[in-house]
Design an enzyme around this catalytic site. Structure first.
Site, PDB file in Angstrom:
ATOM      1  CG  ASP A   1      -2.286   0.534   0.976  1.00  0.00           C
ATOM      2  OD1 ASP A   1      -2.412   1.380   0.080  1.00  0.00           O
ATOM      3  OD2 ASP A   1      -3.239   0.156   1.691  1.00  0.00           O
TER       4      ASP A   1
ATOM      5  CD  GLU B   1       0.774   4.877  -7.383  1.00  0.00           C
ATOM      6  OE1 GLU B   1      -0.185   4.566  -8.122  1.00  0.00           O
ATOM      7  OE2 GLU B   1       1.281   6.018  -7.367  1.00  0.00           O
TER       8      GLU B   1
ATOM      9  CG  ASP C   1      -9.329   2.344  -0.910  1.00  0.00           C
ATOM     10  OD1 ASP C   1      -8.287   2.477  -1.570  1.00  0.00           O
ATOM     11  OD2 ASP C   1      -9.348   2.038   0.288  1.00  0.00           O
TER      12      ASP C   1
HETATM   13  C1  GLA Z   1      -5.966   1.293   1.450  1.00  0.00           C
HETATM   14  C2  GLA Z   1      -6.065   0.328   0.280  1.00  0.00           C
HETATM   15  C3  GLA Z   1      -7.187  -0.666   0.537  1.00  0.00           C
HETATM   16  C4  GLA Z   1      -6.926  -1.423   1.830  1.00  0.00           C
HETATM   17  C5  GLA Z   1      -6.732  -0.447   2.985  1.00  0.00           C
HETATM   18  C6  GLA Z   1      -6.245  -1.135   4.241  1.00  0.00           C
HETATM   19  O1  GLA Z   1      -7.087   2.099   1.563  1.00  0.00           O
HETATM   20  O2  GLA Z   1      -6.272   1.021  -0.920  1.00  0.00           O
HETATM   21  O3  GLA Z   1      -7.302  -1.570  -0.536  1.00  0.00           O
HETATM   22  O4  GLA Z   1      -5.787  -2.224   1.666  1.00  0.00           O
HETATM   23  O5  GLA Z   1      -5.778   0.565   2.663  1.00  0.00           O
HETATM   24  O6  GLA Z   1      -5.991  -0.242   5.275  1.00  0.00           O
END
Ligand code: GLA
Length: 401
Positions: free
Chosen positions: A156, A194, A216
């Site tokens: 991440d 990222e 996300d």
């Molecule tokens: C970010 C990532 C997600 C998940 C969360 C976990 O937001 O994009 O896919 O892995 O972190 O904290």
């Protein structure tokens, strides 16, 4: 455990990620992800609080019992919150309350079922849920993961240092994983996360097997969160223009599936899954698969749709026609055919037509047309195909000359 061997590289690593001076990139050659990876990930349903050993074991058991493993879902991926701290030697420590048997035992269990295991880390000082990140420990962590039997690593992009360079940071972990593989013989799929912040499709091909291309996913059809979270239609619009960067071994990643998590209708989930397949996206179920409805199961287990995602030519599909909210998407397949999606983004049912010209065929060509959700052959047709498409829904076709 791997302390001495890693102390010097740790110092060099810090310099590399800050100043962008990682060793020269060579093409990623780990032989993995020749088709988009398939499996399950804990985050979308269980987030931080719900992740534990019991959930993961039950998930692995269910994937074998309900046919998901046979359909191609092999990775069982633990996301954020499996880790708590580092020990005095800097080794990453798993949460002993949630994982009393330890990560190695869990990996052994997953492997005993014929499945593979994934873990999660972060390039910065802490993960997004404030667990230890990998910065300065890349080689040490990679060796630990390989020793545990990890097959897949998602990294991440939270809590980075000011000015931290994405390409160098991910190159460093790629090199650490390559060294761990060389030492242990265990290949590890590398998933960059990222969020598309630094346009990874332009530079990540030699570094990772897949890269998140968007922020996300949210369990909604059409939504945009102030912090960046996306609904299904927001994601596909961002994936469309970058289709040419995907291919065997290196995929654009529109994020994990929300199918079955309750925020969308069955029609919308069917469209979400169809679009991910046409985009040659990694298919990582993100729901509680031990409690799936029949509708959810019928979506995740549609083998004809999965076959579109897993087509060996590895071409990402894209939009070929847009008339307001009515769209046609097409993906070239290894057999000379096309996967075609008639997508209705509007609030009412509508007729959508795909002409052969839209999908790169002469109008006179006669092609077999099959409706993949109805599982029905529609005959040998020339020129075009039209169908009534439900609101926020798709008709998905396989067209074969
Ligand atoms: C970010 C990532 C997600 C998940 C969360 C976990 O937001 O994009 O896919 O892995 O972190 O904290």
């Amino acid at each position: 455990m791997f302390r001495r061997a890693t102390r010097i590289v740790s110092i060099l690593s810090l310099a590399a990620v800050l100043f962008g001076c990682a060793a020269a990139a060579h093409a990623l050659d780990n032989g993995l992800a020749r088709t988009p990876p398939m499996g399950w990930n804990s985050w979308n349903k269980f987030a931080c609080a719900g992740l534990n050993e019991k959930v993961v074991r039950e998930t692995a058991d269910t994937m074998v019992a309900n046919g998901m493993k046979d359909a191609g879902y092999v990775y069982v991926n633990l996301d954020d919150c499996w880790q708590t701290s580092r020990d005095a030697a800097g080794n990453i420590v798993a949460d002993a309350t949630r994982f009393p048997s330890g990560i190695k035992a869990l990996a052994d269990y997953i492997h005993s079922k014929g499945l593979k295991m994934g873990l999660y880390t972060d390039v910065g000082t802490m993960t997004c849920a404030k667990r230890p990140g990998s910065i300065g420990h890349e080689y040490q962590d990679a060796m630990q993961y390989a020793a545990w039997g990890v097959d897949y690593l998602k990294e991440d992009w939270c809590n980075t240092l000011p000015g931290q360079n994405a390409e160098s940071s991910y190159t460093l972990m790629r090199n650490a994983l390559a060294e761990a593989t060389a030492k242990t013989g265990r290949p590890i799929l590398f998933s960059l996360c990222e969020w598309g912040s630094n346009k990874p499709w332009l530079w990540a091909g030699p570094i990772g097997n897949m890269w998140r291309s968007t922020d996300d996913i949210q369990d909604c059809w059409d939504c945009k969160r102030s912090w960046g979270g996306n609904g299904v239609v927001q994601i596909i619009d961002q994936l469309d223009p970058i289709y040419s960067y995907a291919g065997p071994g290196h995929w654009n990643d529109p994020d994990m599936l929300e199918v079955g998590n309750g925020g969308m209708t069955t029609e919308e989930y069917r469209a979400h899954f169809s679009l991910w397949a046409l985009l040659a996206a990694p298919l990582l179920a993100g729901n509680d698969i031990s409690k799936m409805s029949a509708d959810t199961k019928s979506i995740l287990l549609n083998k004809e749709v999965i076959a579109i995602d897993q087509d060996p030519m590895g071409i990402q599909g894209h939009r070929v026609k847009k008339e307001g909210d009515l769209e046609v998407w097409s993906k070239q397949l290894a057999d000379g055919g096309r996967a075609v999606i008639l997508l209705n983004r509007s609030a009412a049912p509508a007729k959508i037509s795909a002409s052969w010209d839209d999908i790169g065929y002469p109008a006179t060509l006669k092609a077999d047309v099959r409706d993949l959700w109805a599982a029905k052959d529609l005959g040998k047709l020339a020129g075009s195909y039209s169908a009534e498409v439900p609101s926020h829904g798709v008709v998905m076709l396989r067209v074969k000359p």
